[in-house]
Write a protein that holds these residues in place. Structure first.
Motif, short mmCIF file in Angstrom:
data_model
loop_
_atom_site.label_atom_id
_atom_site.label_comp_id
_atom_site.label_asym_id
_atom_site.label_seq_id
_atom_site.Cartn_x
_atom_site.Cartn_y
_atom_site.Cartn_z
N ALA C 319 39.06 42.22 39.29
CA ALA C 319 40.47 42.38 38.93
C ALA C 319 40.70 43.59 38.05
CB ALA C 319 40.95 41.12 38.23
N LYS C 320 41.94 44.10 38.12
CA LYS C 320 42.29 45.21 37.22
C LYS C 320 42.68 44.67 35.85
CE LYS C 320 43.88 48.52 40.65
NZ LYS C 320 45.10 48.95 41.37
N PHE C 342 32.60 44.54 31.93
CA PHE C 342 33.22 45.47 32.90
C PHE C 342 34.39 46.23 32.30
CE2 PHE C 342 31.68 41.54 34.78
CZ PHE C 342 30.71 42.00 35.66
N ASN C 343 34.65 46.00 31.02
CA ASN C 343 35.79 46.62 30.34
C ASN C 343 37.13 46.32 31.01
OD1 ASN C 343 34.47 47.77 28.16
ND2 ASN C 343 33.78 49.48 29.43
N THR C 344 37.21 45.20 31.66
CA THR C 344 38.48 44.79 32.27
C THR C 344 39.43 44.32 31.17
OG1 THR C 344 37.16 44.00 34.11
CG2 THR C 344 39.47 43.29 34.05
N PRO C 345 40.68 44.81 31.19
CA PRO C 345 41.61 44.32 30.17
C PRO C 345 41.84 42.81 30.32
CG PRO C 345 42.51 46.22 31.33
CD PRO C 345 41.29 45.80 32.07
N ALA C 369 50.79 43.36 32.23
CA ALA C 369 49.44 43.80 32.60
C ALA C 369 49.50 44.87 33.68
CB ALA C 369 48.63 42.61 33.07
N LEU C 370 50.35 44.65 34.67
CA LEU C 370 50.45 45.62 35.77
C LEU C 370 51.02 46.94 35.27
CD1 LEU C 370 51.67 43.37 38.70
CD2 LEU C 370 49.53 44.67 38.59
N TYR C 371 51.98 46.86 34.36
CA TYR C 371 52.57 48.08 33.82
C TYR C 371 51.51 48.89 33.07
CZ TYR C 371 55.38 51.15 30.90
OH TYR C 371 55.88 52.25 30.25
N LYS C 372 50.71 48.20 32.29
CA LYS C 372 49.67 48.90 31.53
C LYS C 372 48.63 49.52 32.45
CE LYS C 372 49.94 46.89 26.95
NZ LYS C 372 49.54 45.70 26.19
N CYS C 373 48.28 48.79 33.53
CA CYS C 373 47.33 49.33 34.51
C CYS C 373 47.87 50.62 35.09
CB CYS C 373 47.12 48.33 35.66
SG CYS C 373 46.12 46.95 35.23
N GLN C 374 49.16 50.57 35.48
CA GLN C 374 49.82 51.70 36.11
C GLN C 374 49.83 52.90 35.18
OE1 GLN C 374 50.93 51.38 39.27
NE2 GLN C 374 51.14 53.60 39.16
#
Lengths: 68, 175, 381, 276
Positions: C319-320, C342-345, C369-374
């Motif tokens: 997962a991201k 894995f340093n996954t947030p 979470a998605l916004y931060k990934c983006q």
């Protein structure tokens, strides 16, 4: 007329912790204590097999055997 | 109606049969082959404290067990009314007891004199059948006859009659 | 049927015939229904003087051969901790149902929480293994109570069923299978001769075959450090061997013990890891996200302890972002972080006000979470 | 007369035991094994349940079924064992700490329920294993390692406590009165319902030494002098009674035990089936 019985008194030296209860409360004064507290059966002929020493021994160290 | 998920909240005071009312509604839904989840929120008082019962009825699987978008809130106490007035959608009906609750003139507020009517019926314990009748009229979550069937299965004969009467009354008098 | 009631039917179908407990909200329905039903099956219900006595008495009854259980909630669970350790160490199978409520202390006695995630794992002193199962429906209250007894008997260990106020009081339909369709496991019995029998002797599987009191075998059960005979034995090597074996019998059988549920797409950008009632909110959030075209899935930990390390690692690897919603200030999330090489947030979502986390709250976290990934992705190019 | 010998109930290989010279615990264990032999109970049919403390180590030397639990909970474990298998003879071996201090709540409730088991309470008026601190039976103004100047708390009368709680059989004796000790244990085991034998037992290492009884023998002599048979004790004035304690069978009642009552109240419910 007292009936004479022969009792063999065995003391397990490994179990005995020398508390002196057998000698202190024997009604017939069968025991004496050595200097280090070890009970010694010095008058076995006086034993009436009342078993108080056996029952009162905290260490399961005394066995009485009646010879017939 | 087939795809609709209904969320009904019964809010009031402990001892008003809110939990039993919710369970009855859920049982009627299960009788019709639907899925139902009933939960409750209550305080430490058995009688007299705030109490609410929530029922979700759906043809689909129900995951979240609480009513986050109620279709109807029954408010038998002021606390129940006040608790939901500000958080429900405009379309949500708040059905309140006009004998005990002072309403705030929302568009979908519907008042009914539950307290007075149940006194007329002569058995306070039948209040849950009364309010279930009204709830069903406003939200056809199950058929009235399914609900009557649940009552028939669970109530002793001597109080069944008054409960069925209360159910009908609640159903007929609400519009 | 209520979740609490379903636990009782599960216990009876698993073969339980002894209940000892002390009433406490929100678990009391388990005591009430047990009191009503157990005598119908020749069993015994006993209301004890406190929770310390409750767990002690079921340990005793289990040692005498009856499958035994108790039910409690937070404060009572705290009181049971010492003897929970006793049952683990002496290897007496019991089932302990803890219907979690808001805490600490008396707090909100009638409101749900998941504040005992760590108490269930580490509440008793010393190093110890434990099995904890976490139902999320009335059906699972029944199913997992049976499974709890099966695991307890099989591995000779207390098994905790960790519910919460919502699951315990919630009413849903329950399907009770035919008795002969159920898999019921009973504790294994020894085959050795009576003479020289050692109750704590184990073979390759590290699980002793301790018969109940009342057979021809003499059984010594001990809360003190003991050797294979069950008699006290204080040698360092004995102490070390015993605790290591207790761990081995659980760790080596994680494939059998650990159960998870995957919900939603196999691969997703955002994964939720959840337990118990919160996973129901998460499932709704997954469905809502799908409708919005977002890629979200859920890993539900049915077995809470031992922790599903492999499955959680798999999620963290793929997962991201990972969201861990729970009704505490972040207990399970610590375990997820432990495995995060894995340093996954990892986002913790907490609620401790006595209400349950809503699907909307999870949806908001997904978007965050998605916004931060983006944003991170944009920054990187 | 039974053909069994007390040795059958002992793990003879584990002796000598860990108790201090002159400790009463060995004497009580001797009487317990003798009582079991005379009652002709097979070791497999007897569960000895112990707690924590000097007397809590008794199971180490027993060849009966045994359960060595946590401190103070022996009666709660024993309750489960007895109800789990009512055919077993269940005997709890507890000190004054286990029985009426940390475990006081379980003690009064086991007595109140009248669970059919036997409690042999070795009362030495202090915590021997942890170094001689005071317990709930330590008499007022006694010196212990947590009351160097004397205890400010009065101690419990274990037998009165059991009597008020509802026990069926209550007896007290001492480690001096070994014949009575064995017989009272036998009677306690055979009497249905909750049975208590309180045994006043000297702690020769701590309690005696701190309280003017420097030797084993002086403590035993004190037991001999202070213990008065119950009939004689009852004839004493209240002032006189205060200087002594009563020994013998103090209470004997025939109240039905918990399990018998439970089965009677619930009889007829066994016919109900499994709910579908």
């Amino acid at each position: 007329m007292s009936q004479v019985i022969n009792v063999v008194i065995l003391i397990d030296p490994i179990r005995c912790k020398k508390c002196g209860l057998c000698q202190a409360f024997c009604p017939q004064k069968v025991y004496t204590l050595a200097k280090d507290g070890t009970p010694l059966v010095t008058s076995p002929e006086k034993c009436t097999n009342c078993r108080l020493c056996d029952l009162r021994c905290p260490d399961f160290a005394i066995t009485l055997e009646v010879l017939t | 109606m087939a795809e609709k998920t209904w969320q009904i909240v019964l809010a009031g005071t402990g001892g008003q049969g809110l939990v039993l009312g919710g369970v009855t509604l859920a049982k009627a839904a299960v009788l019709e082959g639907k899925n139902a989840v009933q939960t409750q929120t209550y305080g430490i008082q058995s009688r007299g404290g705030y109490s609410q019962s929530e029922v979700i009825i759906s043809d689909e699987d129900i995951y979240f067990p609480k009513c986050d978008r109620p279709d109807l809130v029954l408010a038998l106490s002021q606390q129940g009314y006040d608790r939901y007035r500000g958080i429900v959608s405009d379309e949500c009906i708040i059905l309140y007891d006009q004998d005990t609750v002072k309403n705030n003139n929302r568009l979908h507020d519907i008042g009914y004199p539950f307290s007075a009517k149940i006194m007329d019926l002569g058995n306070e314990k039948a209040i849950n059948s009364l309010f279930l009748g009204s709830v069903l009229k406003l939200c056809p979550v199950v058929a009235k006859k399914s609900l009557a069937k649940v009552l028939e299965n669970s109530l002793p004969a001597k109080i069944l009659v008054v409960n069925l009467k209360a159910l009908d009354l609640g159903y007929e008098e609400i519009s | 049927m209520q979740g609490n009631e379903a636990c009782v039917y599960g216990a009876l179908d698993a073969g339980a015939r002894f209940y000892g407990g002390y009433p406490i909200t929100p678990s009391s329905e388990i005591a009430e229904l047990s009191a009503e039903l157990l005598p119908q099956f020749d069993g015994v219900f006993l209301q004890m003087e406190d929770e310390i006595g409750s767990i002690a008495t079921i340990i005793g009854a289990s040692a005498a051969g009856k499958k035994s259980y108790t039910a409690t909630s937070g404060p009572g669970f705290s009181l049971m901790q010492e003897n929970l350790g006793m049952a683990i160490y002496a290897e007496v199978p019991i089932v302990l149902i803890n219907i979690q409520r808001n805490g600490p202390s008396t707090a909100l006695a009638t409101r749900p929480a998941q504040g005992d995630v760590m108490q269930a794992r580490w509440g008793t002193h010393g190093d110890h293994p434990i099995i904890v199962l976490c139902p999320d429906s009335v059906q699972e209250c029944y199913d997992l109570t049976i499974r709890a007894f099966n695991l307890a008997e099989k591995y000779r260990i207390p098994v905790i069923l960790l519910g919460d106020e919502v699951i315990g009081h919630m009413r849903e339909s329950l399907t009770i299978p035919e008795l002969d369709k159920l898999e019921i496991i009973n504790r294994k019995m020894p085959s050795e001769p009576v003479e020289g029998f050692k109750p704590y002797k184990t073979e390759q599987d590290d699980i002793p075959a301790i018969p109940p009191y009342g057979t021809e075998y003499i059984v010594h059960i001990s809360s003190s450090c003991h050797d294979e005979s069950g008699y006290s034995h204080n040698a360092p090597q004995t102490a070390d061997n015993l605790v290591r074996r207790l761990h081995r019998k659980i760790e080596n059988n994680k494939a059998d013990i650990v159960q998870v549920e995957w919900f939603g797409p196999i691969d997703a950008e955002v994964s939720i890891i959840a337990l118990g009632v919160v996973s129901r909110s998460a499932k709704q959030a997954v469905i809502d996200a799908q409708k919005k075209g977002l890629s979200v899935n859920l890993l539900r930990l049915i077995t809470q302890w031992p922790f599903a390390d492999d499955e959680v690692r798999e999620v963290l690897k793929k997962a991201k972002a990972v969201i861990v919603p729970e009704l505490n200030l972040g207990q399970a999330v610590q375990e997820v972080e432990r495995l995060n090489s894995f340093n996954t947030p990892v986002y913790s979502l907490s609620r401790i006000d006595g209400e349950i986390i809503t699907p909307t709250q999870i949806a908001e976290k997904i978007e965050e979470a998605l916004y931060k990934c983006q944003r991170d992705f944009t920054k990187s190019i | 007369m039974s053909a069994r010998l007390y040795q059958e109930y002992l793990e003879n290989g584990k002796l000598p035991h860990m108790w201090c010279p002159g400790c009463g615990d060995g004497i009580i264990l001797r009487a317990y094994t003798e009582a079991l032999a005379e009652l002709d109970l097979a070791p497999k049919d007897v569960v000895s349940v112990t707690g924590i403390g000097c007397w809590g180590k008794a199971d180490d030397y027993l060849s009966t079924q045994a359960f060595h639990g946590t401190h103070g909970r022996a009666l709660a474990f024993a309750t489960g064992i007895k109800l789990g298998n009512p055919d077993l003879t269940v005997v709890t071996l507890m000190g004054d700490g286990d029985a009426v201090t940390i475990g006081g709540n379980h003690f009064i409730h086991a007595a109140r329920r009248n669970i059919d088991l036997t409690a042999i309470v070795a009362n030495n008026y202090n915590y021997g294993m942890t170094g001689g601190q005071y317990s709930a039976t330590t008499p007022l103004d006694s010196k212990t390692t947590t009351s160097r100047k004397g205890t400010a708390e009065p101690g419990f009368d274990v037998c009165l406590l059991a009597e008020a709680a509802g026990a069926n059989f209550i007896a007290r004796t001492t480690t001096y009165h070994v014949g009575a000790l064995k017989n009272l244990i036998k009677e306690a085991i055979t009497h249905k319902g909750f049975s208590l034998v309180e045994v006043i037992s000297p702690c020769t290492t701590y309690f005696g030494r701190f309280n003017g009884q420097p030797s084993t023998l002086s403590m035993f002599n004190l037991l001999k002098d202070k213990a008065i048979p119950i009939q004689k004790y009852r004839e004493m004035s209240v002032q006189e009674q205060e200087k002594y304690f009563a020994i013998g069978t103090l209470i004997k009642r025939e109240r039905p035990d918990f399990y018998t009552t439970y089965r009677r109240i619930n009889s007829g419910s066994e016919t109900a089936g499994r709910k579908e």
